[in-house]
Each structure stands twice: as C-alpha cells, then as structure tokens.
Write a protein that holds these residues in place. Structure first.
Motif, PDB file in Angstrom:
ATOM      1  N   VAL A   6       0.843  -1.189   0.000  1.00  0.00           N
ATOM      2  CA  VAL A   6       0.000   0.000   0.000  1.00  0.00           C
ATOM      3  C   VAL A   6       0.883   1.245   0.000  1.00  0.00           C
ATOM      4  O   VAL A   6       1.835   1.344   0.769  1.00  0.00           O
ATOM      5  N   VAL A   7       0.561   2.173  -0.873  1.00  0.00           N
ATOM      6  CA  VAL A   7       1.255   3.445  -0.968  1.00  0.00           C
ATOM      7  C   VAL A   7       0.272   4.538  -0.576  1.00  0.00           C
ATOM      8  O   VAL A   7      -0.878   4.536  -1.030  1.00  0.00           O
ATOM      9  N   ILE A   8       0.723   5.462   0.257  1.00  0.00           N
ATOM     10  CA  ILE A   8      -0.105   6.605   0.644  1.00  0.00           C
ATOM     11  C   ILE A   8       0.486   7.832  -0.021  1.00  0.00           C
ATOM     12  O   ILE A   8       1.696   8.053   0.023  1.00  0.00           O
ATOM     13  N   ARG A   9      -0.400   8.619  -0.625  1.00  0.00           N
ATOM     14  CA  ARG A   9       0.043   9.825  -1.326  1.00  0.00           C
ATOM     15  C   ARG A   9      -1.072  10.860  -1.299  1.00  0.00           C
ATOM     16  O   ARG A   9      -2.234  10.524  -1.044  1.00  0.00           O
ATOM     17  N   PRO A  10      -0.736  12.121  -1.577  1.00  0.00           N
ATOM     18  CA  PRO A  10      -1.785  13.143  -1.658  1.00  0.00           C
ATOM     19  C   PRO A  10      -2.757  12.819  -2.798  1.00  0.00           C
ATOM     20  O   PRO A  10      -2.352  12.263  -3.827  1.00  0.00           O
ATOM     21  N   GLU A  11      -4.017  13.155  -2.604  1.00  0.00           N
ATOM     22  CA  GLU A  11      -4.975  12.943  -3.683  1.00  0.00           C
ATOM     23  C   GLU A  11      -4.673  13.909  -4.825  1.00  0.00           C
ATOM     24  O   GLU A  11      -4.096  14.974  -4.621  1.00  0.00           O
ATOM     25  N   ARG A  12      -5.057  13.496  -6.026  1.00  0.00           N
ATOM     26  CA  ARG A  12      -4.940  14.341  -7.217  1.00  0.00           C
ATOM     27  C   ARG A  12      -6.335  14.516  -7.801  1.00  0.00           C
ATOM     28  O   ARG A  12      -7.230  13.694  -7.564  1.00  0.00           O
ATOM     29  N   GLU A  13      -6.502  15.549  -8.584  1.00  0.00           N
ATOM     30  CA  GLU A  13      -7.818  15.797  -9.179  1.00  0.00           C
ATOM     31  C   GLU A  13      -8.307  14.591  -9.981  1.00  0.00           C
ATOM     32  O   GLU A  13      -9.485  14.248  -9.949  1.00  0.00           O
ATOM     33  N   ALA A  14      -7.399  13.920 -10.657  1.00  0.00           N
ATOM     34  CA  ALA A  14      -7.774  12.738 -11.446  1.00  0.00           C
ATOM     35  C   ALA A  14      -8.320  11.608 -10.578  1.00  0.00           C
ATOM     36  O   ALA A  14      -9.009  10.714 -11.076  1.00  0.00           O
ATOM     37  N   ILE A  34      -7.702  -4.789   7.218  1.00  0.00           N
ATOM     38  CA  ILE A  34      -6.337  -5.282   7.003  1.00  0.00           C
ATOM     39  C   ILE A  34      -5.306  -4.208   7.359  1.00  0.00           C
ATOM     40  O   ILE A  34      -4.125  -4.357   7.065  1.00  0.00           O
ATOM     41  N   GLY A  35      -5.765  -3.112   7.953  1.00  0.00           N
ATOM     42  CA  GLY A  35      -4.849  -2.080   8.422  1.00  0.00           C
ATOM     43  C   GLY A  35      -4.676  -0.881   7.511  1.00  0.00           C
ATOM     44  O   GLY A  35      -3.900   0.023   7.824  1.00  0.00           O
ATOM     45  N   VAL A  36      -5.387  -0.845   6.386  1.00  0.00           N
ATOM     46  CA  VAL A  36      -5.242   0.266   5.443  1.00  0.00           C
ATOM     47  C   VAL A  36      -5.708   1.582   6.066  1.00  0.00           C
ATOM     48  O   VAL A  36      -5.021   2.602   5.979  1.00  0.00           O
ATOM     49  N   GLY A  37      -6.887   1.571   6.703  1.00  0.00           N
ATOM     50  CA  GLY A  37      -7.398   2.792   7.331  1.00  0.00           C
ATOM     51  C   GLY A  37      -6.471   3.290   8.422  1.00  0.00           C
ATOM     52  O   GLY A  37      -6.184   4.492   8.510  1.00  0.00           O
TER      53      GLY A  37
END
Length: 181
Positions: free
Chosen positions: A5-13, A94-97
């Motif tokens: 799992v990768v966490i990143r800032p949201e983008r408009e797309a 599974i721990g994502v949240g």
C-alpha cells in the motif's frame, strides 16, 4: 501495516474513484457522504495538501481528508478535523485505514498543528490517541453527536486555550447538521 500500500496526496484525477470508494464504504448514506467530500473540497475550509489516498495494485482503496472547522471562544478561530475516512469494503480490516490515519496525523504534527478533531467510532479512534473532547472542554457542534464519538487528538503544541465550541462549516449540512442561525 498493509503490504503493498502506498499513501500519497490525492490528485484531481482521483476524484471519481474516491467518490466510488466513499460510496462503497458508507453504504447507509453513500450519496450524502460522497457529496460531503465534494463540498469540503469546494469550500474555504479545504486543505488540498491534507487529503490523501491509499492505493495498491488494484488502484485507490482508501481516502481521508483533513479540513478546518471553527472554534468559538478559543485562542484560534479553527482547528483541523479528520473526516471522512473511507476504505473500500474489500480492503477493510487489514490495516489500510489505520495506516492512512497514522500517516495523515504524522504529516499534521510535522506541520506544527496542535490538535485534530474527529467525530467517529469511539472504539476505533482512541488507538490513534484520540480522546473524548468534552473532557478537554470542547463543546460539540451538534446535540445529536454522542459524547463518546466527539474526540480530539492532542499534538505537540496543544494547550487548553484551544478548546471552545466547535462549529461545523456549511459542508456538514449535507450530513444533516444544521448550523445555528
């Protein structure tokens, strides 16, 4: 921690798939919560750099955003609020949240913010350091919010003069909260 799992800032797309994730996560009121996310994004309380997605090989699987809510009678006019947090149903438990929340809170603390509010599940959020806000003299923005669901996380720089009456902005009206006249 969820693997891959990768966490990143949201983008408009990402916005259309985020809406799908939110609707799937909030099956009891999918349109209202998806609309709520849009209204926060379009508001003056939005903080685009504090909206995040978690993704894995299947795409975006979770979303969280922080935005400003008002505080009356406090040393500052606003405080950060974490809401909503959504995880696609096939990726829940599974721990994502938890990974997404910890990452977001870490970024907020690095930015020097002193506290974060949440209205959420009382059995879930204390694991991240959230505690009952009323015990710290915060006043709930709406009488229907259960006291145990109204929480705050104190960060470095927290001081008691941050407490006051929380005032939800207009975006929250989508969820049935009516602001005082």
């Amino acid at each position: 921690m969820a693997e891959g799992v990768v966490i990143r800032p949201e983008r408009e797309a990402d916005h259309p798939v985020i809406a799908e994730v939110v609707r799937a996560a909030f099956v009891g009121h999918p349109r209202e919560v998806a609309s709520f996310v849009e209204r926060i994004r379009e508001s003056d309380q939005s903080i685009p750099e504090l909206a995040f997605v978690a993704e894995d090989s299947s795409g975006v699987i979770a979303h969280v955003m922080l935005s400003w809510v008002g505080v009356e009678g406090a040393s500052r006019p606003g405080i950060l609020n974490l809401t909503p947090m959504s995880v696609r149903p096939d990726r829940q438990r599974i721990g994502v949240g938890a990974q997404l929340i910890r990452d977001a809170l870490g970024r907020v603390e690095e930015a020097g913010e002193p506290a974060v509010m949440v209205e959420g599940i009382a059995a879930y959020y204390p694991r991240f350091g959230f505690e009952r806000a009323s015990a710290l003299d915060f006043i709930s923005p709406h009488p229907t919010i259960p006291d145990e669901a109204f929480m705050v996380k104190r960060l470095r720089g927290y001081s008691p003069d941050l407490a006051g009456r929380i005032v939800y902005p207009a975006a929250f009206d989508t969820l049935g909260y009516q602001r005082p006249a």
